[in-house]
Design a protein around this motif. Structure first.
Motif, PDB file in Angstrom:
ATOM      1  N   ARG A  70     -18.326  -4.661  -4.025  1.00  0.00           N
ATOM      2  CA  ARG A  70     -17.856  -4.190  -2.726  1.00  0.00           C
ATOM      3  C   ARG A  70     -17.672  -5.361  -1.779  1.00  0.00           C
ATOM      4  O   ARG A  70     -18.577  -6.173  -1.589  1.00  0.00           O
ATOM      5  N   GLU A  81     -14.259  -2.681   2.666  1.00  0.00           N
ATOM      6  CA  GLU A  81     -13.764  -1.383   2.211  1.00  0.00           C
ATOM      7  C   GLU A  81     -12.959  -1.511   0.922  1.00  0.00           C
ATOM      8  O   GLU A  81     -12.158  -0.637   0.590  1.00  0.00           O
ATOM      9  N   GLN A 135      -9.204   0.834  -2.467  1.00  0.00           N
ATOM     10  CA  GLN A 135      -9.237   0.397  -1.070  1.00  0.00           C
ATOM     11  C   GLN A 135      -9.357   1.624  -0.183  1.00  0.00           C
ATOM     12  O   GLN A 135      -8.582   2.582  -0.324  1.00  0.00           O
ATOM     13  N   ARG A 136     -10.324   1.563   0.728  1.00  0.00           N
ATOM     14  CA  ARG A 136     -10.524   2.685   1.645  1.00  0.00           C
ATOM     15  C   ARG A 136      -9.966   2.274   3.005  1.00  0.00           C
ATOM     16  O   ARG A 136     -10.618   1.554   3.764  1.00  0.00           O
ATOM     17  N   ARG A 137      -8.753   2.717   3.260  1.00  0.00           N
ATOM     18  CA  ARG A 137      -8.083   2.367   4.528  1.00  0.00           C
ATOM     19  C   ARG A 137      -6.831   3.207   4.676  1.00  0.00           C
ATOM     20  O   ARG A 137      -6.376   3.853   3.726  1.00  0.00           O
ATOM     21  N   PRO A 192      -9.994   6.359   5.292  1.00  0.00           N
ATOM     22  CA  PRO A 192     -11.256   5.785   5.780  1.00  0.00           C
ATOM     23  C   PRO A 192     -12.410   6.789   5.837  1.00  0.00           C
ATOM     24  O   PRO A 192     -13.550   6.419   5.596  1.00  0.00           O
TER      25      PRO A 192
END
Ligand SMILES: [Zn+2]
Ligand SMILES: [Zn+2]
Length: 181
Positions: free
Chosen positions: A54, A57, A93-95, A116
């Motif tokens: 990690r 994000e 990818q968290r976005r 997100p």
């Protein structure tokens, strides 16, 4: 490091992953992955040894999937197994992402996006796809299996059959095609 961050049956929970590397060991059944039992039965469960790295994000998964395909030898029809081991990689990818970018990522086997606010990522569709693509269509009981005699159907693993058919030599087969006129 090395803890089990509650991945349950293949669902990654982001809050369980701290910055840096985490090891994950997953053991999934064919049912977990919705793999059709009539196609390729898998025993034991699919095992995944993954490392999640990690960075903010971005979650980079690398590791190996292992499973065993069981079925019939395509030559002699005896029970057969084939152990599979495949290296895998996925970058989540968290976005927020534009629609164009979401489309591009959807085409990429090694990339995924989520919003997100999302707390968990289901790894199962990704794992399922790999297993379906990487499982061999046919398996043999052993590499040198001579199969069944095409004439009498005897299992040639048990020795020569009554009709004692030698495997056809393709060079002679070609000669038979020649017509002298
Ligand atoms: Zn065989
Ligand atoms: Zn025979």
């Amino acid at each position: 490091m090395g803890l089990d961050p509650g991945t349950g049956h293949g669902v990654l929970r982001f809050e369980d992953l701290s910055e840096g590397a985490t090891s994950l060991e997953l053991a999934l059944t064919a049912e977990d992955l919705s793999v059709a039992r009539d196609e390729l039965e898998m025993e034991p469960a699919v095992a995944a040894s993954l490392r999640v790295y990690r960075a903010g994000e971005t979650f980079t998964l690398t590791g190996q999937l292992r499973w065993v395909v069981t079925g019939e030898c395509y030559r002699c029809l005896a029970p057969a197994t084939a152990a599979q081991a495949v290296s895998v990689r996925l970058v989540i990818q968290r976005r927020r992402a534009a629609v164009d970018e979401q489309r591009a990522v959807a085409e990429d086997d090694e990339a995924a996006l989520c919003d997100p606010g999302v707390q968990a990522f289901d790894l199962r569709p990704w794992l399922r796809e790999i297993i379906l693509v990487e499982s061999p269509i046919r398996i043999a009981c052993r590499e040198a299996c001579p199969g069944l005699c095409p004439t009498c159907g005897s299992d040639l693993n048990q020795g020569p059959c009554p009709c004692n058919t030698a495997p056809a030599d393709p060079r002679w087969a070609a000669l038979k095609e020649v017509r002298f006129t």
